[in-house]
Design an enzyme around this catalytic site. Structure first.
Site, PDB file in Angstrom:
ATOM      1  N   GLU A 183      -9.241 -10.127   1.270  1.00 40.66           N
ATOM      2  CA  GLU A 183      -8.938 -11.413   1.904  1.00 40.66           C
ATOM      3  C   GLU A 183      -9.292 -12.574   0.978  1.00 40.66           C
ATOM      4  O   GLU A 183      -8.564 -13.568   0.911  1.00 40.66           O
ATOM      5  CB  GLU A 183      -9.710 -11.519   3.228  1.00 40.66           C
ATOM      6  CG  GLU A 183      -8.993 -12.346   4.260  1.00 40.66           C
ATOM      7  CD  GLU A 183      -9.521 -12.056   5.657  1.00 40.66           C
ATOM      8  OE1 GLU A 183      -8.926 -11.202   6.324  1.00 40.66           O
ATOM      9  OE2 GLU A 183     -10.504 -12.673   6.077  1.00 40.66           O
ATOM     10  N   GLU A 218      -6.567 -12.745  -1.560  1.00 41.93           N
ATOM     11  CA  GLU A 218      -5.340 -13.270  -0.950  1.00 41.93           C
ATOM     12  C   GLU A 218      -5.441 -14.788  -0.773  1.00 41.93           C
ATOM     13  O   GLU A 218      -4.496 -15.523  -1.073  1.00 41.93           O
ATOM     14  CB  GLU A 218      -5.120 -12.586   0.407  1.00 41.93           C
ATOM     15  CG  GLU A 218      -3.813 -12.989   1.068  1.00 41.93           C
ATOM     16  CD  GLU A 218      -3.593 -12.274   2.394  1.00 41.93           C
ATOM     17  OE1 GLU A 218      -4.544 -11.657   2.923  1.00 41.93           O
ATOM     18  OE2 GLU A 218      -2.462 -12.360   2.910  1.00 41.93           O
ATOM     19  N   CYS A 227      -9.098 -10.083  11.275  1.00 46.47           N
ATOM     20  CA  CYS A 227     -10.017  -8.990  11.622  1.00 46.47           C
ATOM     21  C   CYS A 227     -10.041  -8.676  13.109  1.00 46.47           C
ATOM     22  O   CYS A 227     -10.408  -7.573  13.500  1.00 46.47           O
ATOM     23  CB  CYS A 227     -11.447  -9.355  11.223  1.00 46.47           C
ATOM     24  SG  CYS A 227     -11.650  -9.526   9.470  1.00 46.47           S
ATOM     25  N   SER A 286      -3.727 -13.476   7.536  1.00 46.06           N
ATOM     26  CA  SER A 286      -3.988 -12.630   6.364  1.00 46.06           C
ATOM     27  C   SER A 286      -3.264 -11.298   6.559  1.00 46.06           C
ATOM     28  O   SER A 286      -3.136 -10.804   7.682  1.00 46.06           O
ATOM     29  CB  SER A 286      -5.500 -12.391   6.225  1.00 46.06           C
ATOM     30  OG  SER A 286      -5.729 -11.296   5.373  1.00 46.06           O
ATOM     31  N   LYS A 294     -10.294  -2.966  20.206  1.00 40.42           N
ATOM     32  CA  LYS A 294     -10.080  -1.979  19.136  1.00 40.42           C
ATOM     33  C   LYS A 294      -9.438  -0.701  19.679  1.00 40.42           C
ATOM     34  O   LYS A 294      -8.795   0.038  18.925  1.00 40.42           O
ATOM     35  CB  LYS A 294     -11.405  -1.626  18.464  1.00 40.42           C
ATOM     36  CG  LYS A 294     -12.074  -2.782  17.765  1.00 40.42           C
ATOM     37  CD  LYS A 294     -11.698  -2.847  16.306  1.00 40.42           C
ATOM     38  CE  LYS A 294     -12.329  -4.050  15.633  1.00 40.42           C
ATOM     39  NZ  LYS A 294     -11.436  -4.701  14.677  1.00 40.42           N
ATOM     40  N   GLU A 312      -5.950  -1.630  19.439  1.00 46.18           N
ATOM     41  CA  GLU A 312      -5.547  -1.749  18.030  1.00 46.18           C
ATOM     42  C   GLU A 312      -5.298  -0.376  17.404  1.00 46.18           C
ATOM     43  O   GLU A 312      -4.322  -0.189  16.671  1.00 46.18           O
ATOM     44  CB  GLU A 312      -6.646  -2.477  17.251  1.00 46.18           C
ATOM     45  CG  GLU A 312      -6.322  -2.668  15.780  1.00 46.18           C
ATOM     46  CD  GLU A 312      -7.498  -3.217  14.984  1.00 46.18           C
ATOM     47  OE1 GLU A 312      -7.329  -4.205  14.275  1.00 46.18           O
ATOM     48  OE2 GLU A 312      -8.609  -2.630  15.056  1.00 46.18           O
ATOM     49  N   GLU A 319       1.713   0.281  13.930  1.00 41.92           N
ATOM     50  CA  GLU A 319       1.464   0.114  12.489  1.00 41.92           C
ATOM     51  C   GLU A 319       0.276   0.938  12.021  1.00 41.92           C
ATOM     52  O   GLU A 319       0.072   1.129  10.829  1.00 41.92           O
ATOM     53  CB  GLU A 319       1.165  -1.350  12.132  1.00 41.92           C
ATOM     54  CG  GLU A 319       2.135  -2.375  12.656  1.00 41.92           C
ATOM     55  CD  GLU A 319       1.667  -2.944  13.974  1.00 41.92           C
ATOM     56  OE1 GLU A 319       1.401  -2.154  14.897  1.00 41.92           O
ATOM     57  OE2 GLU A 319       1.586  -4.169  14.080  1.00 41.92           O
ATOM     58  N   CYS A 373     -18.208 -10.853  17.326  1.00 40.19           N
ATOM     59  CA  CYS A 373     -18.302  -9.471  17.837  1.00 40.19           C
ATOM     60  C   CYS A 373     -19.653  -9.158  18.478  1.00 40.19           C
ATOM     61  O   CYS A 373     -19.750  -8.252  19.294  1.00 40.19           O
ATOM     62  CB  CYS A 373     -18.021  -8.479  16.713  1.00 40.19           C
ATOM     63  SG  CYS A 373     -16.386  -8.657  16.009  1.00 40.19           S
TER      64      CYS A 373
END
Ligand code: SF4
Length: 453
Positions: A165, A168, A224, A244, A283, A286, A291, A438
C-alpha cells in the site's frame, strides 16, 4: 445481562431449534431470544449514522427483525456491531467454531491458524484476564493445545500490506506530482479507456477532491476493512478506483498460506485447512467473496472465527489460557514488525503506510515513528506530512495530507465535507467501519460498551 449473554450464546438456541435467520454470511438472528431492548438497532444507526433502519424511535418498539429488513434492503455492511451489543445473543455472528473443532478432531488436513492483531489484546478479556491484557504468547500456546499444526500471524501479512500500500500510494503521488508519466492504457482498452475517463469525471465529482489521473486516482482509500469495502460498493461505487488495490491482510495471508506455504510443505492448497481468528464478523463474508476463491480449490481462508468464538472453543476444550506458558509463532509466517501490530487501532494502517511511503521516497526512516495526530479514538483525524529538503529532486518540500475515519458515519461526514468542497484536499484516507477500528470489532468480547467509543 452480560453474564447471561456469555452463558446463552447463539449456538445453544439454534441447536434447541429456535427460530433462526442465518441469511447473512456474517450474522445470524434468533427471534425467540429477543428482549426487544433495541440495542442492536441503536448500534446500527450509531455506527452508520444514517438511520439505516428507517425508524425514528428508540427502545422497545425496535426489534432485530429490523436488522433483517436492513439486510434485505442491502444496507447491512456485516460489521456485527448489532451482535456485539445484544445482551442475550439473539443476534450473533454466524457460527463456525464447532466445524473448526470437527476439522481439528478429524486430522484429515494440515490445520493452520492465523490471528489478527486485535485478537491478542481481547481474547484475555473474553476469558476473564481483564480488558487490554496482552496474551500473545498464551494465545499461541492455546492454539497449539487446540491441535493446530502451524500457528502463524496475520501481522506478517500486515507488513506485506504496508509495503504494497505504501508503494502504491507513492506511485499515485509521483504521477500526481508529474514525476512519472501516467500508466499506458491497456492494449485492449480503447473503449475501457474512454469509460475510465468518464468514470474519472464522476469520481472527481463524488469524491469532491479527486484530482488526478494515472495509475490510480487520489485520494487513495485504504482497503483493509471489508465493512468499508461493502459501504463503497453499495453507497459510493464511483469511489471504487480510489480504493487501494491491496487485499486485506487476512486475505493476503490466505493467499500466501495456500500458495507459498503449501508448496513449501509439498502439498496442494486443498490439503490445508486455514482458520482465521478475527475481531470481525465482516471477514466471514469477505472470505466467501468470489474474488477470494481459488479456481477449483475453494476459499483461501476456510473458516473465520471471531474472538468470541475462539473463546468458546477454549472453554469447550477446557484450555486455561491464562495459566499456559507462552509459545512463539511458527516460522516463517510468524515474523512481523511493530508497524503491523498497530493495524488493530484506528489510524494504524495509515501510520504504517506513511512510514513506508516516507522511507521509500526519502531513503531514510521517518525521524519520529509515531504520527501523533492520527492516534487516539476520535472519529475523524487529520495530519500533514512534509518531505524534507534533502529528499530526492522533485520530492523535497512536498506535502501529503491524510485523514483517518473510524465508524462509517464519520466516513460519510468526511465524504460529504469533501463533496461540498469544504474540507482540505486529501491524498490518502483510512476508513475502518467499527468505532475505534478493529479493537472495537463486532466479534470482540461483549464486556465493553462499543457505544461509548
Ligand atoms: Fe472488521 Fe475491523 Fe472493519 Fe470492523 S473495522 S468491519 S473489525 S475490518
Amino acid at each position: 445481562l452480560r453474564q447471561y449473554s456469555h452463558e446463552w450464546d447463539s449456538e445453544l438456541a439454534s441447536e434447541a431449534g429456535a427460530l433462526h435467520d442465518s441469511s447473512s454470511a456474517a450474522i445470524a438472528i434468533d427471534f425467540e431470544k429477543c428482549l426487544r431492548c433495541g440495542r442492536c438497532v441503536t448500534a446500527c444507526d450509531t455506527v452508520q449514522d444514517m438511520n439505516v433502519l428507517g425508524m425514528a424511535g428508540r427502545g422497545r418498539e425496535r426489534h432485530p427483525a429490523l436488522i433483517t429488513e436492513a439486510m434485505s434492503l442491502s444496507k447491512c455492511i456485516s460489521c456485527g456491531q448489532c451482535a456485539a451489543v445484544c445482551p442475550v445473543g439473539a443476534i450473533a455472528e454466524r457460527s463456525e467454531w464447532r466445524e473448526v473443532l470437527n476439522q481439528l478432531d478429524s486430522k484429515r488436513k494440515v490445520m493452520v491458524c492465523v490471528t489478527a492483531p486485535a485478537v491478542r489484546v481481547a481474547i484475555g478479556e473474553e476469558l476473564g484476564t481483564g480488558p487490554g491484557s496482552v496474551t500473545t504468547g498464551q494465545m499461541v500456546a492455546a492454539q497449539r493445545a487446540l491441535g493446530f499444526d502451524y500457528v502463524f500471524d496475520v501481522n506478517f501479512a500486515a507488513d506485506l500490506t504496508i509495503m504494497e500500500e505504501g508503494t502504491e500510494l507513492l506511485g499515485r503521488l509521483r504521477t500526481a506530482w508529474g514525476l512519472e508519466p501516467p500508466a499506458a492504457a491497456d492494449d485492449d482498452s480503447s473503449s475501457s479507456s474512454a469509460s475510465s475517463a468518464g468514470r474519472q469525471g464522476h469520481q472527481d465529482e463524488a469524491a469532491g477532491r479527486g484530482h488526478h489521473q494515472g495509475p490510480g486516482p487520489l485520494p487513495m482509500f485504504t482497503s483493509c476493512c471489508p465493512g468499508w469495502i461493502t459501504t463503497v460498493e453499495k453507497s459510493y461505487p464511483e469511489l471504487i478506483p480510489h480504493l487501494s488495490t491491496c487485499k486485506s491482510p487476512a486475505q493476503m495471508m490466505g493467499a500466501v498460506v495456500k500458495c507459498y506455504f503449501a508448496a513449501k510443505l509439498g502439498r496442494q492448497a486443498e490439503d490445508i485447512c486455514l482458520v482465521s481468528i478475527a475481531p470481525c464478523t465482516a471477514k466471514k463474508y469477505e472470505a466467501e467473496r468470489a474474488e477470494m476463491l481459488r479456481e477449483g480449490e475453494g476459499q483461501d481462508i476456510d473458516y473465520v472465527v471471531t474472538t468470541r468464538e475462539f473463546g468458546r472453543m477454549l472453554r469447550e476444550r477446557r484450555i486455561p489460557l491464562a495459566s499456559l506458558l507462552e509459545a512463539p509463532f511458527d516460522h516463517p509466517l510468524g515474523e512481523s514488525t511493530g508497524a503491523a501490530v498497530i493495524f488493530g487501532n484506528t489510524g494504524g494502517v495509515m501510520e504504517a503506510a506513511l512510514r513506508t511511503a516516507y522511507e521509500l521516497a526519502v531513503g531514510q526512516p521517518l525521524p519520529k515513528l509515531e504520527v501523533a495526530a492520527i492516534r487516539g479514538l476520535a472519529g475523524i483525524k487529520e495530519a500533514e506530512l512534509t518531505l524534507p529538503d534533502d529528499a530526492p529532486p522533485g520530492l523535497a518540500g512536498r506535502s501529503l495530507r491524510v485523514a483517518v475515519a473510524s465508524g462509517i458515519g464519520h466516513a460519510r461526514h468526511l465524504l460529504q465535507a469533501m463533496h461540498s468542497g469544504q474540507g482540505p484536499r486529501y491524498d490518502f484516507i483510512e476508513v475502518m467501519a467499527c468505532p475505534g477500528g478493529c479493537i472495537g470489532g463486532g466479534g470482540q468480547p461483549k464486556s465493553r460498551d462499543p457505544l461509548v467509543l
